[in-house]
Design a protein around this motif. Structure first.
Motif, PDB file in Angstrom:
ATOM      1  N   MET A 251      42.469  48.035  54.983  1.00  0.00           N
ATOM      2  CA  MET A 251      42.144  46.684  54.520  1.00  0.00           C
ATOM      3  C   MET A 251      42.038  46.636  53.004  1.00  0.00           C
ATOM      4  N   MET A 252      41.445  47.664  52.394  1.00  0.00           N
ATOM      5  CA  MET A 252      41.364  47.700  50.935  1.00  0.00           C
ATOM      6  C   MET A 252      42.762  47.781  50.312  1.00  0.00           C
ATOM      7  N   LEU A 253      43.631  48.538  50.958  1.00  0.00           N
ATOM      8  CA  LEU A 253      45.004  48.654  50.461  1.00  0.00           C
ATOM      9  C   LEU A 253      45.754  47.332  50.607  1.00  0.00           C
ATOM     10  N   PHE A 254      45.569  46.662  51.750  1.00  0.00           N
ATOM     11  CA  PHE A 254      46.179  45.338  51.928  1.00  0.00           C
ATOM     12  C   PHE A 254      45.662  44.364  50.864  1.00  0.00           C
ATOM     13  N   GLY A 255      44.360  44.435  50.572  1.00  0.00           N
ATOM     14  CA  GLY A 255      43.803  43.567  49.541  1.00  0.00           C
ATOM     15  C   GLY A 255      44.391  43.848  48.179  1.00  0.00           C
ATOM     16  N   LEU A 421      49.846  58.073  51.759  1.00  0.00           N
ATOM     17  CA  LEU A 421      48.498  58.619  51.616  1.00  0.00           C
ATOM     18  C   LEU A 421      47.968  58.414  50.199  1.00  0.00           C
ATOM     19  N   ALA A 422      48.846  58.536  49.224  1.00  0.00           N
ATOM     20  CA  ALA A 422      48.416  58.365  47.833  1.00  0.00           C
ATOM     21  C   ALA A 422      47.921  56.952  47.566  1.00  0.00           C
ATOM     22  N   MET A 423      48.491  55.989  48.285  1.00  0.00           N
ATOM     23  CA  MET A 423      48.085  54.605  48.099  1.00  0.00           C
ATOM     24  C   MET A 423      46.692  54.353  48.658  1.00  0.00           C
ATOM     25  N   GLN A 424      46.239  55.210  49.574  1.00  0.00           N
ATOM     26  CA  GLN A 424      44.906  55.039  50.150  1.00  0.00           C
ATOM     27  C   GLN A 424      43.825  55.778  49.364  1.00  0.00           C
ATOM     28  N   LYS A 425      44.234  56.662  48.475  1.00  0.00           N
ATOM     29  CA  LYS A 425      43.247  57.441  47.732  1.00  0.00           C
ATOM     30  C   LYS A 425      42.494  56.557  46.746  1.00  0.00           C
ATOM     31  N   THR A 426      41.244  56.826  46.598  1.00  0.00           N
ATOM     32  CA  THR A 426      40.463  56.139  45.567  1.00  0.00           C
ATOM     33  C   THR A 426      40.488  56.959  44.297  1.00  0.00           C
ATOM     34  N   SER A 427      40.568  56.292  43.203  1.00  0.00           N
ATOM     35  CA  SER A 427      40.668  56.971  41.909  1.00  0.00           C
ATOM     36  C   SER A 427      39.311  57.012  41.229  1.00  0.00           C
ATOM     37  N   SER A 428      38.923  58.171  40.774  1.00  0.00           N
ATOM     38  CA  SER A 428      37.629  58.326  40.098  1.00  0.00           C
ATOM     39  C   SER A 428      37.742  58.140  38.596  1.00  0.00           C
ATOM     40  N   PRO A 435      40.263  46.409  34.485  1.00  0.00           N
ATOM     41  CA  PRO A 435      38.908  46.932  34.347  1.00  0.00           C
ATOM     42  C   PRO A 435      38.110  46.758  35.618  1.00  0.00           C
ATOM     43  N   ALA A 436      37.089  47.605  35.798  1.00  0.00           N
ATOM     44  CA  ALA A 436      36.308  47.590  37.024  1.00  0.00           C
ATOM     45  C   ALA A 436      35.562  46.296  37.207  1.00  0.00           C
ATOM     46  N   ASN A 437      35.281  45.568  36.123  1.00  0.00           N
ATOM     47  CA  ASN A 437      34.555  44.314  36.239  1.00  0.00           C
ATOM     48  C   ASN A 437      35.489  43.120  36.118  1.00  0.00           C
ATOM     49  N   ILE A 464      38.856  47.771  45.744  1.00  0.00           N
ATOM     50  CA  ILE A 464      40.198  47.176  45.711  1.00  0.00           C
ATOM     51  C   ILE A 464      40.927  47.582  44.435  1.00  0.00           C
ATOM     52  N   LEU A 465      40.199  47.656  43.324  1.00  0.00           N
ATOM     53  CA  LEU A 465      40.832  48.083  42.074  1.00  0.00           C
ATOM     54  C   LEU A 465      41.254  49.541  42.129  1.00  0.00           C
ATOM     55  N   ASP A 466      40.499  50.374  42.822  1.00  0.00           N
ATOM     56  CA  ASP A 466      40.898  51.769  42.997  1.00  0.00           C
ATOM     57  C   ASP A 466      42.223  51.843  43.733  1.00  0.00           C
ATOM     58  N   ALA A 467      42.340  51.081  44.824  1.00  0.00           N
ATOM     59  CA  ALA A 467      43.602  51.066  45.579  1.00  0.00           C
ATOM     60  C   ALA A 467      44.716  50.418  44.770  1.00  0.00           C
TER      61      ALA A 467
END
Length: 607
Positions: A251-255, A421-428, A435-437, A464-467
């Motif tokens: 769902m986050m990836l779809f978003g 799989l890479a598209m589902q990973k969250t980026s740190s 930007p995150a905000n 969602i921004l991570d994805a």
């Protein structure tokens, strides 16, 4: 105007003096719900007597047609031809090809997932266009849309994705609470073999044009921009209103993809047919892979944990040594015993392969549905890491198509799965250009209402921004294509439901109809009881008197059921339509065996 059969001749004579084109008019026999279109036949040959009630009316009438992207077309549609022929004319006008995967859907006050959220009415007339068998392009669009700036603007509205709907709009839409609700909804498809008037559709009625059969191929990118856009819109609403289940990561990836598509579409208002991605779109949508040349291997083996689900059991996974060779997998108690006879060998040719992955939770499952005499056996393989999952998932996909690990596309399959799989990973790390905000993201417009309640907007935004970082470099066409690929990879993709009563049973159950299989679902607990594939089907027929469908499979397996929430004609059309699509080949994609389609979907009532 209402006339009786004994005054028809007088009417024709008196009307001849009126300067008006009556060529589109015909007689409608109300009692028999039948058009009298054979002008060479006498009324006596039709069996009409003096008490018959005939209506002299035009065959083409105004109709309001809702498209998946929320646009309403007001057009003059044919009410005397079958729904199949009427849809054909509309789709050729809109460049929606092939048209036989679409049909009319009857909306209701408490209706399906595609309620119109931003009504815009466009006016068309099917009789206005003279369409060739293949549309020709002018300035990147069908020639009949290039007649005027107004028509060009209409084409752009049909071929451009819509911005995400407001959260309150999503919340107001009807969502099916159970599989039974979905079954009631899926029973509202119109009969493709009968005309609109025979099914109670009147002038200025509202219908929806939707993709009915979820088997997408024969796509010609140069001509199918509108089709690709409408398909994306239908898939997006299916996700937003939870018509199809997906995991939280998906769902986050779809978003993220929705956000990116909306953002890019402002700078790329139309998916140009000249792009390289569009040239490869047909093969990408059919096989969900990117064809690349690479290295190949003959076999592979590794430690895999396996689970065979059984009802009323709490038993977990067991660890085995699995060996993959050709199109089969064998498993042993240990690596040392792999030189001997396996515990079991499973042939994957013709099986169904579905992912069950959550990268964040390090969950890498492969769900296999193996053909068996009594239906389908379900097996889960659990891999330890991404690399192992990508290799085994690629091998299972190829084996299901009858290809071995030595096939040149094996490495491309692995690469495609790794990209997924890479598209589902969250980026740190940092969020790059976003930007995150980022306050421009209305996260509750990008996810289903379930997550509106579960998370606040400020909690959804960073996820969602991570994805988004994994899709930010995609072009508009590639992003839409990726959205459809992930949608098609969901386990329940393409399933339409009907509540049925199987012969010999005392309780109602649910029949799921998919592009390649039928599934029997226990209504009480929601478990899949049986699965039957179309390629094991020998024949099926309908007893129209008692409204019962009977199907015979290989191995002397016979099932019969009566439909509860839909007419058995709808089930007959679904099965016949998917069987028809399995007979089509790329070499003959330009031709349509209309007679075979009607034979498989129509039954004796279509004659």
């Amino acid at each position: 105007m209402v006339v009786c059969s004994n005054v028809c001749f007088f009417l024709c004579l008196s009307s001849a003096e009126i300067k008006r084109d009556w060529s589109d008019h015909a007689l409608w026999w109300e009692q028999k719900q039948r058009w009298l279109l054979r002008t060479a036949w006498t009324l006596d040959k039709y069996g009409i007597h003096a008490d018959a009630r005939l209506v002299f009316m035009p065959q083409h009438k105004p109709l309001r047609l809702g498209l998946p992207n929320g646009i309403t077309l007001r057009l003059r549609a044919c009410f005397s031809s079958s729904v199949f022929q009427t849809v054909m004319g509309i789709c050729r006008m809109l460049s929606e090809s092939p048209f036989f995967v679409l049909s009319f859907f009857l909306p209701s006050f408490v209706s399906f997932i595609y309620l119109i959220f931003n009504i815009r009415v466009l006016y068309f007339s099917l009789r206005k266009f003279v369409l060739a068998s293949r549309p020709c392009l002018y300035n990147g669009m069908p020639a009949h849309f290039a007649d005027s700036p107004q028509m060009e603007a209409i084409y752009k509205m049909l071929s451009v994705t819509q911005p995400p709907p407001a959260p309150e709009v999503i919340a107001k839409q009807y969502r099916a609470a159970s599989v039974v609700d979905k079954a009631h909804i899926h029973g509202r498809w119109l009969d493709s073999s009968r005309c609109l008037l025979q099914q109670g559709i009147q002038e200025n009625s509202r219908l929806w044009l939707r993709f009915k059969y979820f088997a997408f191929y024969d796509m010609e990118p140069k001509y199918d921009v509108v089709r690709l856009t409408q398909l994306y819109e239908q898939a997006r609403w299916a996700i937003l209103l939870e018509d199809i289940d997906c995991t939280e990561e998906e769902m986050m990836l779809f978003g993220a993809l929705q956000y990116h598509i909306s953002k890019v579409s402002q700078s790329e208002p139309q998916m140009l047919s000249s792009s390289a991605a569009m040239d490869d779109l047909e093969s990408a949508l059919q096989s969900l892979e990117v064809k690349m040349e690479g290295e190949s291997i003959d076999d592979m083996s590794n430690v895999i944990v396996c689970f065979r689900p059984k009802r009323m059991t709490l038993k977990g996974y067991k660890q085995y040594w699995f060996k993959f060779q050709d199109t089969s997998i064998s498993y042993f108690k240990s690596k040392e015993e792999s030189i001997g006879e396996p515990i079991q060998q499973i042939n994957l040719k013709g099986c169904e392969v579905a992912p069950d992955v959550n990268v964040t939770a390090q969950k890498f499952l492969i769900r296999l549905l193996i053909p068996a005499p009594e239906g389908m056996n379900e097996v889960y393989l659990r891999c330890e890491n991404e690399q192992q999952y990508a290799q085994w998932m690629a091998g299972c996909r190829l084996a299901s198509k009858g290809k071995s690990l030595a096939d040149s596309s094996f490495q491309s399959e692995i690469q495609s799965i790794r990209s997924f799989l890479a598209m589902q990973k969250t980026s740190s790390g940092t969020h790059g250009n976003a930007p995150a905000n980022d306050e421009s993201i209305n996260t509750h417009s990008l996810v289903s209402p379930r997550y509106h309640k579960k998370y606040k907007a400020k909690q959804l935004t960073p996820r969602i921004l991570d994805a988004y970082q994994n899709v930010a470099q995609l072009s508009l066409t590639d992003a839409v294509m990726r959205f459809l690929q992930i949608w098609q990879a969901l386990p329940d993709f393409g399933l339409s439901y009907v509540v049925v009563r199987f012969k010999g049973s005392r309780k109602d159950e649910v029949l799921g109809i998919g592009p390649n299989r039928l599934i029997r679902i226990d209504l009480a607990v929601g478990d899949v009881v049986k699965t039957w594939r179309y390629n094991n089907m020998k024949q099926w027929n309908v007893n129209w008197d008692i409204r019962q469908v009977a199907i015979e499979f290989e191995g002397n397996i016979n099932i019969a059921f009566a439909c509860v929430t839909a007419d058995c004609k709808i089930v007959h059309e679904f099965i016949g339509g998917y069987i028809f699509m399995s007979t089509r080949s790329r070499a003959k994609s330009d031709t349509l065996n209309e007679e075979l389609f009607h034979k498989l979907t129509g039954g004796h009532e279509a004659l």
